[in-house]
Design an enzyme around this catalytic site. Structure first.
Site, PDB file in Angstrom:
ATOM      1  N   ALA A  67       0.876  -1.271   0.080  1.00  0.00           N
ATOM      2  CA  ALA A  67       0.048  -0.024  -0.014  1.00  0.00           C
ATOM      3  C   ALA A  67       0.792   1.218  -0.139  1.00  0.00           C
ATOM      4  CB  ALA A  67      -0.789  -0.285   1.108  1.00  0.00           C
ATOM      5  N   GLN A 104       0.181  -6.501  -3.621  1.00  0.00           N
ATOM      6  CA  GLN A 104      -0.620  -6.474  -2.473  1.00  0.00           C
ATOM      7  C   GLN A 104      -1.813  -5.494  -2.766  1.00  0.00           C
ATOM      8  OE1 GLN A 104       2.155  -6.246   0.890  1.00  0.00           O
ATOM      9  NE2 GLN A 104       1.162  -7.873   1.333  1.00  0.00           N
ATOM     10  N   SER A 141       6.050  -1.919   1.513  1.00  0.00           N
ATOM     11  CA  SER A 141       5.470  -2.980   2.360  1.00  0.00           C
ATOM     12  C   SER A 141       5.808  -3.011   3.550  1.00  0.00           C
ATOM     13  CB  SER A 141       5.392  -4.368   1.364  1.00  0.00           C
ATOM     14  OG  SER A 141       4.825  -5.135   2.218  1.00  0.00           O
ATOM     15  N   ILE A 146      -4.904  -3.184  -4.612  1.00  0.00           N
ATOM     16  CA  ILE A 146      -6.024  -3.540  -5.122  1.00  0.00           C
ATOM     17  C   ILE A 146      -6.571  -2.162  -6.121  1.00  0.00           C
ATOM     18  CG2 ILE A 146      -6.804  -5.045  -3.155  1.00  0.00           C
ATOM     19  CD1 ILE A 146      -8.349  -2.950  -1.905  1.00  0.00           C
ATOM     20  N   CYS A 159     -22.299 -17.099  -8.014  1.00  0.00           N
ATOM     21  CA  CYS A 159     -22.051 -17.535  -9.462  1.00  0.00           C
ATOM     22  C   CYS A 159     -20.955 -17.056 -10.058  1.00  0.00           C
ATOM     23  CB  CYS A 159     -23.392 -17.357 -10.126  1.00  0.00           C
ATOM     24  SG  CYS A 159     -23.647 -15.771 -10.616  1.00  0.00           S
ATOM     25  N   ASP A 174      10.918   8.421   2.285  1.00  0.00           N
ATOM     26  CA  ASP A 174       9.648   8.505   1.304  1.00  0.00           C
ATOM     27  C   ASP A 174       9.875   7.975  -0.134  1.00  0.00           C
ATOM     28  OD1 ASP A 174       6.920   9.972   0.545  1.00  0.00           O
ATOM     29  OD2 ASP A 174       8.225  10.531  -0.837  1.00  0.00           O
ATOM     30  N   THR A 199       0.472   5.637  -1.734  1.00  0.00           N
ATOM     31  CA  THR A 199       0.155   6.767  -0.654  1.00  0.00           C
ATOM     32  C   THR A 199       0.474   8.185  -1.320  1.00  0.00           C
ATOM     33  OG1 THR A 199       2.062   6.720   0.535  1.00  0.00           O
ATOM     34  CG2 THR A 199       0.266   5.512   1.392  1.00  0.00           C
ATOM     35  N   CYS A 246     -26.508 -10.307  -6.440  1.00  0.00           N
ATOM     36  CA  CYS A 246     -26.409 -10.689  -7.818  1.00  0.00           C
ATOM     37  C   CYS A 246     -27.523 -10.671  -8.681  1.00  0.00           C
ATOM     38  CB  CYS A 246     -25.798 -11.865  -7.925  1.00  0.00           C
ATOM     39  SG  CYS A 246     -25.501 -12.495  -9.639  1.00  0.00           S
ATOM     40  N   HIS A 297      -4.029  -9.806  -3.785  1.00  0.00           N
ATOM     41  CA  HIS A 297      -5.327  -9.374  -3.117  1.00  0.00           C
ATOM     42  C   HIS A 297      -6.524  -8.939  -3.849  1.00  0.00           C
ATOM     43  CE1 HIS A 297      -2.631  -8.587   0.865  1.00  0.00           C
ATOM     44  NE2 HIS A 297      -2.628  -9.636   0.374  1.00  0.00           N
TER      45      HIS A 297
HETATM   46  P1  NAD Z   1       1.399  -2.584   4.025  1.00  0.00           P
HETATM   47  O1  NAD Z   1       1.506  -3.635   5.048  1.00  0.00           O
HETATM   48  O2  NAD Z   1       1.882  -3.012   2.791  1.00  0.00           O
HETATM   49  O3  NAD Z   1       2.456  -1.254   4.620  1.00  0.00           O
HETATM   50  C1  NAD Z   1       2.478  -0.316   3.909  1.00  0.00           C
HETATM   51  C2  NAD Z   1       4.024   0.336   4.229  1.00  0.00           C
HETATM   52  O4  NAD Z   1       4.361   1.445   3.600  1.00  0.00           O
HETATM   53  C3  NAD Z   1       4.177   0.664   5.668  1.00  0.00           C
HETATM   54  O5  NAD Z   1       5.499   0.230   6.254  1.00  0.00           O
HETATM   55  C4  NAD Z   1       4.304   2.310   5.530  1.00  0.00           C
HETATM   56  O6  NAD Z   1       5.205   2.803   6.793  1.00  0.00           O
HETATM   57  C5  NAD Z   1       4.988   2.423   4.170  1.00  0.00           C
HETATM   58  N1  NAD Z   1       4.669   3.768   3.630  1.00  0.00           N
HETATM   59  C6  NAD Z   1       3.394   4.157   3.402  1.00  0.00           C
HETATM   60  N2  NAD Z   1       3.659   5.308   2.602  1.00  0.00           N
HETATM   61  C7  NAD Z   1       4.816   5.649   2.298  1.00  0.00           C
HETATM   62  C8  NAD Z   1       5.696   6.370   1.519  1.00  0.00           C
HETATM   63  N3  NAD Z   1       5.128   7.674   0.911  1.00  0.00           N
HETATM   64  N4  NAD Z   1       6.994   6.275   1.142  1.00  0.00           N
HETATM   65  C9  NAD Z   1       7.681   5.347   2.122  1.00  0.00           C
HETATM   66  N5  NAD Z   1       6.939   4.320   2.790  1.00  0.00           N
HETATM   67  C10 NAD Z   1       5.741   4.533   2.862  1.00  0.00           C
HETATM   68  O7  NAD Z   1       0.271  -2.067   3.751  1.00  0.00           O
HETATM   69  P2  NAD Z   1      -1.112  -1.942   4.819  1.00  0.00           P
HETATM   70  O8  NAD Z   1      -1.201  -0.514   4.848  1.00  0.00           O
HETATM   71  O9  NAD Z   1      -0.704  -2.581   6.122  1.00  0.00           O
HETATM   72  O10 NAD Z   1      -2.296  -2.546   3.977  1.00  0.00           O
HETATM   73  C11 NAD Z   1      -2.343  -4.082   4.032  1.00  0.00           C
HETATM   74  C12 NAD Z   1      -3.017  -4.447   2.800  1.00  0.00           C
HETATM   75  O11 NAD Z   1      -4.272  -3.693   2.744  1.00  0.00           O
HETATM   76  C13 NAD Z   1      -2.390  -4.183   1.465  1.00  0.00           C
HETATM   77  O12 NAD Z   1      -1.563  -5.398   1.367  1.00  0.00           O
HETATM   78  C14 NAD Z   1      -3.690  -4.409   0.318  1.00  0.00           C
HETATM   79  O13 NAD Z   1      -4.161  -5.553   0.238  1.00  0.00           O
HETATM   80  C15 NAD Z   1      -4.557  -3.456   1.288  1.00  0.00           C
HETATM   81  N6  NAD Z   1      -4.550  -2.194   0.859  1.00  0.00           N
HETATM   82  C16 NAD Z   1      -4.307  -1.729  -0.454  1.00  0.00           C
HETATM   83  C17 NAD Z   1      -4.303  -0.333  -0.731  1.00  0.00           C
HETATM   84  C18 NAD Z   1      -4.037   0.168  -2.151  1.00  0.00           C
HETATM   85  O14 NAD Z   1      -4.323  -0.772  -2.961  1.00  0.00           O
HETATM   86  N7  NAD Z   1      -3.475   1.257  -2.730  1.00  0.00           N
HETATM   87  C19 NAD Z   1      -4.188   0.506   0.136  1.00  0.00           C
HETATM   88  C20 NAD Z   1      -4.580   0.233   1.562  1.00  0.00           C
HETATM   89  C21 NAD Z   1      -4.788  -1.116   1.859  1.00  0.00           C
END
Ligand code: NAD
Length: 246
Positions: A23, A100, A193, A102, A131, A235, A27, A152, A120
């Site tokens: 995720a 991971q 991640s 979505i 279905c 970042d 961000t 559905c 995911h």
């Molecule tokens: P995650 O466990 O993969 O953690 C995200 C990591 O990214 C954290 O360690 C955080 O400190 C780091 N991070 C965030 N912004 C950053 C930046 N700008 N620069 C550097 N590092 C940064 O993810 P999660 O938040 O625990 O989410 C878990 C699951 O939820 C994901 O695997 C996904 O399936 C789903 N999810 C997906 C999305 C998406 O599709 N964009 C968003 C939120 C959650």
């Protein structure tokens, strides 16, 4: 600490690169992650898959949460880290991209769909749990306004976004593809991640066991940092700007 110029050199000389994204890569595109302060976990109740199936109220809450985040996700644009992988793909050096996420931003950035393993699932579609018939997420969210937990049209089964929820099994075929990519690559790059969720966090270990280099780009420590050949802890936007300029 390994200098960034070395990492840039590894990227230039590798022909079988695999990316692994969470995720954090999105961000900077305006999509909040789960675990960071102010992220989705801080605000939303987590609905487990079985609760979604068993309880109407939980389905309603789940759909309200999804309908609230979908417009921003749909309208988000890929950022420089997504474009970095698209560029690797164009150059013929990306073997695969395990995500991971979505949000569909890797697909939108131009990476070949065939190379992406969506562990995911994805949010762009809602599918019937009985279905398998699907409708677009736009249509599903429109329906939520007058049908709080949509069903559905074909069979009356429960509609759910095509994502893997907490408590729902990951697809065996995706896990196998991800493991095979991890075993065959020469450079494995983790971006955004926390690497705390299994089995996903096992893929960097498979790559290392098979002699690939491991690079982790994340602003917080991960349990696999000590295994990595390089850790870029800043970042992601800044890190990829610097990497692409090196
Ligand atoms: P995650 O466990 O993969 O953690 C995200 C990591 O990214 C954290 O360690 C955080 O400190 C780091 N991070 C965030 N912004 C950053 C930046 N700008 N620069 C550097 N590092 C940064 O993810 P999660 O938040 O625990 O989410 C878990 C699951 O939820 C994901 O695997 C996904 O399936 C789903 N999810 C997906 C999305 C998406 O599709 N964009 C968003 C939120 C959650």
């Amino acid at each position: 600490m390994v200098p960034l110029t070395d990492v840039a050199e590894w990227i230039r000389e590798s022909r079988k690169i695999v990316g692994f994204t969470g995720a954090g890569i999105s961000t900077n595109s305006g999509i909040p992650d789960f675990r960071s302060p102010g992220g989705v976990w801080a605000k939303n109740k987590t609905i487990m898959f079985q609760d979604f199936v068993d309880n109407y109220e939980d389905r309603v809450t789940y759909w309200q949460q999804k309908a609230a985040i979908w417009p921003d996700m749909r309208d988000a644009s890929p950022n420089n880290a997504h474009l970095f992988f698209a560029e690797l793909d164009r150059a013929g050096n990306l073997m695969g991209l395990i995500t991971q996420n979505i949000d569909g931003l890797h697909e939108r950035s131009g990476v070949d769909m065939e190379k992406i393993v969506r562990l995911h699932g994805w949010m762009g579609e809602a599918v019937c749990l009985s279905c398998g018939a699907g409708i677009s997420m736009d249509e599903a969210c429109d329906r939520v306004r007058h049908e709080p937990a949509p069903v559905c049209d074909q069979c009356g089964g429960l509609l759910k976004p095509a994502t893997i929820s907490f408590g729902q099994r990951l697809r065996e075929s995706d896990l196998n593809r991800a493991a095979a990519l991890s075993a065959k690559c020469d450079l494995f790059i983790v971006v955004g991640s926390s690497l705390v969720v299994q089995p996903a966090a096992g893929f960097p270990e498979i790559a290392k066991k098979n002699k690939a280099r491991l690079v982790i780009v994340n602003n917080a420590a991960t349990p696999l940092d000590s295994l990595a050949d390089a850790v870029i802890r800043e970042d992601i936007g800044v890190a990829f700007e610097r990497l692409m300029a090196s």
